[in-house]
Design an enzyme around this catalytic site. Structure first.
Site, mmCIF file in Angstrom:
data_model
loop_
_atom_site.group_PDB
_atom_site.id
_atom_site.type_symbol
_atom_site.label_atom_id
_atom_site.label_comp_id
_atom_site.label_asym_id
_atom_site.label_seq_id
_atom_site.Cartn_x
_atom_site.Cartn_y
_atom_site.Cartn_z
ATOM 1 N N SER A 54 0.913 -0.934 -0.086
ATOM 2 C CA SER A 54 0.353 -0.310 -0.065
ATOM 3 C C SER A 54 1.287 1.434 0.227
ATOM 4 C CB SER A 54 -0.903 0.314 1.574
ATOM 5 O OG SER A 54 -1.242 1.124 2.135
ATOM 6 N N TYR B 244 -2.249 -0.803 10.802
ATOM 7 C CA TYR B 244 -2.272 -1.432 9.330
ATOM 8 C C TYR B 244 -0.946 -0.800 8.779
ATOM 9 C CZ TYR B 244 -3.622 -1.134 4.596
ATOM 10 O OH TYR B 244 -3.602 -1.385 3.231
#
Length: 338
Positions: A194, A207
């Protein structure tokens, strides 16, 4: 070799690398074939994982789908089988005067219910794949989760779960399938990370940490393969901006900026990633603006980065998402009478 001469050679190679990279921007490299190769995708039951499965199916890869959700994984398999049937029908009816260059080859799709957050589950499922399907040539580490809680409100179990699925699972799947790739000097390992593995924002500490870990693992693995001179094993790091899969529903940047940087369509994100994978591109950031953001984060003072975040509305972009998650949790608890 004299160190000055060696320095000259290294400088030339670095400059030549820039020339080759520029050439690839101007002339699109030819995509390699994955027809008949075993491609394993984790998190294939939905989102990007499902779209990756469909793209590889269209290129006649033999699919192995892993997901913790059996039902959604079977739904993806059904879509893949539909593509295989279309390919078989097209192969059985070649045009006049032409031979079919890409036969159906008895393509199949295999589904396995696997929790990649559990090490022993990964190893046991990998052993089943080797026995029932064969050795994996393309490994797509795609499975991911997000807790959706501020750090001090996030249960330790959810933090551990995020780290296990988003980061540790990459170690386990790679350890399971890399040995044969090394033996054959052939394979491709894809890490779906990501943009939050390159730069971070507030409210998603677990995350971001997991994605930073995945990026670090991938980069170190790539260097290890180069050091071992295993040039037949390729790696691709995929770092997309916010993708409109529902995973971060509610996430918002500044409304005046949002039209210029909207969430990515999943189909676009996967097509860009597939182009990178099939041309052996080491890394793909989508959109390209993410390269600039990463570079600026590396050279600017921290306070300058904070000012930019605040201007873009990226400093608290996850807060609406977290609030929605919290509201949904409260509603579920109310319904269950907790």
């Amino acid at each position: 070799m004299n160190i000055l001469l060696e320095l000259f050679v290294v400088t030339f190679r670095v400059l030549w690398a820039f020339v080759l990279a520029a050439a690839k921007w101007l002339v699109r490299p030819k995509e390699k074939s994955v027809a008949g190769q075993v491609c394993l995708i984790t998190g294939a039951g939905s989102g990007l994982g499902r779209l990756f499965a469909l793209e590889f199916a269209r290129r006649r890869a033999l699919l192995v789908l892993w997901d913790i959700n059996t039902r959604s994984n079977e739904e993806t398999a059904g879509m893949v089988r539909h593509i295989y049937r279309e390919l078989a029908e097209a192969a059985s009816a070649p045009k006049d005067g032409e031979k079919d260059a890409l036969p159906h080859c008895g393509l199949q799709v295999y589904t396995y219910t696997c929790d990649v957050g559990k090490r022993e589950n990964v190893y046991s499922t990998a052993e089943r794949v080797r026995k029932e399907v064969g050795e994996v040539s393309v490994l797509v580490n795609n499975a991911g989760v997000v807790s959706g809680h501020h750090l001090l409100e996030c249960p330790d179990e959810l933090i551990e779960r995020t780290m296990m699925v988003n980061c540790h699972a990459h170690f386990w799947t790679t350890k399971a399938f890399l040995p044969k790739m090394l033996e054959m000097n052939h394979g491709h390992i894809v890490t779906v990370a990501s943009s939050l593995g390159l730069f971070s924002t507030a409210g998603v500490e677990d995350y971001c940490a997991s994605k930073f870990g995945a990026v670090g693992f991938h980069e170190s693995l790539s260097h290890e393969l180069k050091a071992a001179e295993k040039d037949g094993i390729k790696t691709t790091l995929v770092c997309p901006y916010l993708v409109d899969t529902g995973m971060f529903r509610g996430c918002r940047i500044r409304k005046e900026i949002e039209p210029f940087l909207p969430p990515l369509k999943p189909e676009y994100c996967v097509k860009q990633a597939m182009r990178a994978i099939l041309t052996d591109q080491p890394m793909i950031c989508t959109p390209r603006l993410m390269y600039m953001v990463t570079f600026m984060k590396s050279i600017l003072p921290f306070e300058a980065v904070v000012c930019m975040y605040r201007f873009l509305g990226a400093d608290k972009c996850m807060y609406p998402f977290i609030a929605q998650r919290k509201q949904a949790t409260n509603n579920n608890e109310a319904k269950n009478g907790i």
